[in-house]
Design a protein around this motif. Structure first.
Motif, PDB file in Angstrom:
ATOM      1  N   ALA B  13       0.883  -0.924   0.100  1.00  0.00           N
ATOM      2  CA  ALA B  13       0.063   0.078   0.005  1.00  0.00           C
ATOM      3  C   ALA B  13       0.913   1.332  -0.006  1.00  0.00           C
ATOM      4  O   ALA B  13       0.563   2.357  -0.877  1.00  0.00           O
ATOM      5  CB  ALA B  13      -0.788  -0.034   1.172  1.00  0.00           C
ATOM      6  N   LEU B  14       1.872   1.065   0.756  1.00  0.00           N
ATOM      7  CA  LEU B  14       2.839   2.515   0.842  1.00  0.00           C
ATOM      8  C   LEU B  14       3.569   2.600  -0.575  1.00  0.00           C
ATOM      9  O   LEU B  14       3.686   3.515  -1.074  1.00  0.00           O
ATOM     10  CB  LEU B  14       4.046   2.043   2.053  1.00  0.00           C
ATOM     11  CG  LEU B  14       4.246   3.266   2.831  1.00  0.00           C
ATOM     12  CD1 LEU B  14       3.233   4.160   3.353  1.00  0.00           C
ATOM     13  CD2 LEU B  14       5.393   2.842   3.774  1.00  0.00           C
ATOM     14  N   LEU B  15       3.872   1.568  -1.174  1.00  0.00           N
ATOM     15  CA  LEU B  15       4.545   1.760  -2.293  1.00  0.00           C
ATOM     16  C   LEU B  15       3.708   2.086  -3.459  1.00  0.00           C
ATOM     17  O   LEU B  15       3.898   3.033  -4.469  1.00  0.00           O
ATOM     18  CB  LEU B  15       5.219   0.340  -2.936  1.00  0.00           C
ATOM     19  CG  LEU B  15       5.888   0.014  -4.289  1.00  0.00           C
ATOM     20  CD1 LEU B  15       7.210   0.896  -4.150  1.00  0.00           C
ATOM     21  CD2 LEU B  15       6.306  -1.223  -4.311  1.00  0.00           C
ATOM     22  N   ALA B  17       0.994   4.001  -2.785  1.00  0.00           N
ATOM     23  CA  ALA B  17       0.869   5.372  -2.661  1.00  0.00           C
ATOM     24  C   ALA B  17       2.001   6.452  -3.043  1.00  0.00           C
ATOM     25  O   ALA B  17       1.846   7.448  -3.422  1.00  0.00           O
ATOM     26  CB  ALA B  17       0.835   5.750  -1.018  1.00  0.00           C
ATOM     27  N   ILE B  18       3.140   5.884  -2.928  1.00  0.00           N
ATOM     28  CA  ILE B  18       4.708   6.738  -3.625  1.00  0.00           C
ATOM     29  C   ILE B  18       4.324   6.832  -5.026  1.00  0.00           C
ATOM     30  O   ILE B  18       4.559   8.075  -5.433  1.00  0.00           O
ATOM     31  CB  ILE B  18       5.638   6.080  -2.857  1.00  0.00           C
ATOM     32  CG1 ILE B  18       5.791   6.123  -1.484  1.00  0.00           C
ATOM     33  CG2 ILE B  18       6.852   6.678  -3.788  1.00  0.00           C
ATOM     34  CD1 ILE B  18       7.004   5.595  -0.900  1.00  0.00           C
ATOM     35  N   ALA B  20       1.482   6.808  -6.646  1.00  0.00           N
ATOM     36  CA  ALA B  20       0.516   7.574  -7.042  1.00  0.00           C
ATOM     37  C   ALA B  20       1.064   8.876  -6.850  1.00  0.00           C
ATOM     38  O   ALA B  20       0.682   9.855  -7.724  1.00  0.00           O
ATOM     39  CB  ALA B  20      -0.683   7.261  -6.316  1.00  0.00           C
ATOM     40  N   ILE B  21       1.514   9.442  -5.923  1.00  0.00           N
ATOM     41  CA  ILE B  21       2.089  10.789  -5.775  1.00  0.00           C
ATOM     42  C   ILE B  21       2.876  11.204  -6.813  1.00  0.00           C
ATOM     43  O   ILE B  21       2.809  12.238  -7.351  1.00  0.00           O
ATOM     44  CB  ILE B  21       2.717  10.701  -4.413  1.00  0.00           C
ATOM     45  CG1 ILE B  21       1.601  11.038  -3.190  1.00  0.00           C
ATOM     46  CG2 ILE B  21       3.603  12.096  -4.416  1.00  0.00           C
ATOM     47  CD1 ILE B  21       2.350  10.985  -1.719  1.00  0.00           C
ATOM     48  N   GLY B  22       3.987  10.343  -7.224  1.00  0.00           N
ATOM     49  CA  GLY B  22       4.752  10.496  -8.324  1.00  0.00           C
ATOM     50  C   GLY B  22       3.795  10.868  -9.428  1.00  0.00           C
ATOM     51  O   GLY B  22       4.173  11.905 -10.641  1.00  0.00           O
ATOM     52  N   LEU B  38       5.794   1.401 -10.557  1.00  0.00           N
ATOM     53  CA  LEU B  38       5.976   1.283  -9.141  1.00  0.00           C
ATOM     54  C   LEU B  38       4.580   0.598  -8.532  1.00  0.00           C
ATOM     55  O   LEU B  38       4.448  -0.217  -7.779  1.00  0.00           O
ATOM     56  CB  LEU B  38       6.164   2.867  -8.395  1.00  0.00           C
ATOM     57  CG  LEU B  38       7.812   3.288  -8.437  1.00  0.00           C
ATOM     58  CD1 LEU B  38       7.722   4.342  -7.680  1.00  0.00           C
ATOM     59  CD2 LEU B  38       8.642   2.265  -7.908  1.00  0.00           C
TER      60      LEU B  38
END
Lengths: 200, 101
Positions: B13-15, B17-18, B20-22, B38
């Motif tokens: 989930a963290l990966l 999110a990163i 998606a932000i990028g 990613l």
């Protein structure tokens, strides 16, 4: 098999498992942050390799040896090389100014929306009963006992058998997809012909 | 035995999110493609985790197909980037505002 997997899930992990997970998680997250924050596209591509390696280690940790090998060969070996080739072919491997924010409020909005999504997923993880789904719809990871050896067939044999029986149509469809992608890439990246040849 | 599935799913989930932000923040089309990779990897990690927890090879078979589709997507996407670069000499998404060739 059901009892086996439940018993396996309930046993406490040993310290090498914890160490491997912690190291790979650190590698994955640092690589992902490197992709998002690096100004030079080449550095971003190399950070992507770092993340892919970490994910491959976690695949091995979870009994997916074949997928770990494919991850390294296809992702780190082919896709990232393709990225690097295009970056250097286009000559865009220079530093980029990421301080400016052309759309006002885009970054805070992006962070808020992703945070909401992440919080939703984490909350779902924490509250929902997410391992009560049907066990072994397709087949177990460890195949039946191989003749002669007495040991169960590994996940590679089981994956191959499923790909060519249950997922045969999807497998053939991916072959067609790859051919279409290759032809499309050649047509797209081809240099436009000079006008004299077009009119002839 | 490996850690419980929650750790792996949280990391995935963290990966995601990163990535998606990028994808939302960066403007270079090449970097946006890498962020999509990613997010695909986060999904793959989730699939493999559930394959282990539910002891079902189907999760690993799906990852195989995700890999193939990701390769095809990158090939076509980078072809489009190269074609666009020939016409406009840029890989920044803001400068691509016209469908006309």
């Amino acid at each position: 098999m059901l009892t086996l997997s439940l018993a396996a899930a309930s046993t406490r992990p040993t310290w090498p498992d914890i160490l491997v997970f912690a190291a790979s998680a650190a590698v994955i997250l640092v690589g992902a942050l490197g992709v998002v924050t690096s100004r030079n596209p080449v550095h971003a591509a190399l950070s992507l390799v770092m993340t892919l390696f970490g994910v491959a280690v976690l695949f091995i940790e979870q009994e997916a040896d074949f997928l770990a090998a494919v991850q390294i060969i296809v992702y780190a070996g082919a896709i990232v090389v393709l990225f690097l080739f295009v970056i250097m072919f286009l000559g865009v491997d220079r530093r980029e100014d990421i301080e400016v924010e052309p759309l006002h409020g885009q970054r805070p909005l992006a962070f808020v929306m992703v945070a909401i999504t992440l919080a939703g997923v984490i909350a779902m993880l924490a509250t929902a009963h997410w391992v009560t789904g049907a066990h072994q719809v397709v087949g177990p990871i460890e195949g039946p006992i191989a003749k002669g050896t007495g040991a169960p067939r590994g996940e590679v044999a089981q994956l191959g058998r499923q790909l060519f029986t249950t997922y045969l149509f999807a497998f053939e469809a991916t072959a067609a997809l790859l051919v279409i992608a290759v032809v499309g890439a050649v047509v797209l990246a081809r240099r436009p012909e000079p006008d004299s040849e077009v009119t002839a | 035995m490996s850690l419980s599935a929650g750790w792996y799913l949280g990391l995935a989930a963290l990966l995601f999110a990163i990535g998606a932000i990028g994808l939302l923040v960066r403007r270079n089309v090449l970097i946006m493609f890498m962020c999509i990779e990613l997010m695909l990897n986060a999904a793959n990690l989730t699939f493999v985790t559930f394959a282990r927890v539910l002891n079902d090879i189907g999760g690993q078979a799906i990852v195989f197909f995700v890999l193939v589709v990701a390769a095809a997507e990158v090939v076509v996407g980078l072809g489009i980037v190269v074609t666009n670069f020939r016409r406009r000499s840029t890989t920044v998404a803001d400068d691509l505002h016209s469908l006309e060739g």
